[in-house]
Write a protein that holds these residues in place. Structure first.
Motif, PDB file in Angstrom:
ATOM      1  N   LYS A  66       6.700   2.554  -7.145  1.00 19.74           N
ATOM      2  CA  LYS A  66       6.875   1.888  -5.864  1.00 19.74           C
ATOM      3  C   LYS A  66       5.828   2.443  -4.912  1.00 19.74           C
ATOM      4  O   LYS A  66       5.807   3.641  -4.669  1.00 19.74           O
ATOM      5  CB  LYS A  66       8.277   2.139  -5.329  1.00 19.74           C
ATOM      6  CG  LYS A  66       8.754   1.134  -4.346  1.00 19.74           C
ATOM      7  CD  LYS A  66      10.239   1.266  -4.103  1.00 19.74           C
ATOM      8  CE  LYS A  66      10.691   0.120  -3.245  1.00 19.74           C
ATOM      9  NZ  LYS A  66      12.102   0.177  -2.985  1.00 19.74           N
ATOM     10  N   SER A  69       5.484   3.156   1.411  1.00 22.70           N
ATOM     11  CA  SER A  69       5.632   2.138   2.447  1.00 22.70           C
ATOM     12  C   SER A  69       4.643   2.402   3.572  1.00 22.70           C
ATOM     13  O   SER A  69       4.232   3.540   3.806  1.00 22.70           O
ATOM     14  CB  SER A  69       7.060   2.133   2.991  1.00 22.70           C
ATOM     15  OG  SER A  69       7.369   3.389   3.548  1.00 22.70           O
ATOM     16  N   ARG A  70       4.258   1.339   4.208  1.00 24.09           N
ATOM     17  CA  ARG A  70       3.340   1.475   5.330  1.00 24.09           C
ATOM     18  C   ARG A  70       4.056   2.157   6.476  1.00 24.09           C
ATOM     19  O   ARG A  70       5.226   1.876   6.743  1.00 24.09           O
ATOM     20  CB  ARG A  70       2.869   0.094   5.774  1.00 24.09           C
ATOM     21  CG  ARG A  70       1.972  -0.574   4.764  1.00 24.09           C
ATOM     22  CD  ARG A  70       1.534  -1.924   5.218  1.00 24.09           C
ATOM     23  NE  ARG A  70       0.772  -1.833   6.446  1.00 24.09           N
ATOM     24  CZ  ARG A  70       0.455  -2.879   7.172  1.00 24.09           C
ATOM     25  NH1 ARG A  70       0.827  -4.080   6.821  1.00 24.09           N
ATOM     26  NH2 ARG A  70      -0.245  -2.739   8.278  1.00 24.09           N
TER      27      ARG A  70
END
Length: 110
Positions: A66, A69-70
């Motif tokens: 994964k 995340s930003r």
């Protein structure tokens, strides 16, 4: 879809358990795992969400489960980046955001 088997086993699920979860036959899961059948796009997305991995990981396109995340940017971050302080009134910030939306639309319509 080689990774379905790996991910299913990590969750200690049988093919039957996974089939029940996704409302498909057990032989469908077997076909996915053996690469004899491919799930549709919506099912790929649902499987990725279920196993908490990216679709690219599930499909074997990457070894990164994964992506990170930003980072999120809040109003104080914007204020500090533009003015070096967070002590800017909300009306000024809203004007800046409106101008940024205007410029983005102008750029996209070139």
């Amino acid at each position: 879809m080689i990774r379905i088997r790996e991910l299913r086993k990590e969750k200690n699920l049988s093919q039957k358990d996974l089939a029940t979860q996704f409302h498909v036959a057990q032989n469908t899961i077997s076909g996915w795992e053996k690469g004899m059948r491919d799930p549709d796009t919506d099912t790929v997305a649902a499987l990725a969400a279920f196993f908490d991995v990216s679709t690219d990981y599930l499909l074997g396109n990457t070894d990164i489960r994964k992506p990170a995340s930003r980072p999120t940017v809040d109003d104080d971050d914007i204020k500090f980046a533009l003015f070096g302080t967070t002590d800017i009134d909300d009306a000024t910030l809203e004007d800046i955001k409106a101008y940024a939306r205007f410029k983005r639309e102008q750029y996209n319509n070139r």
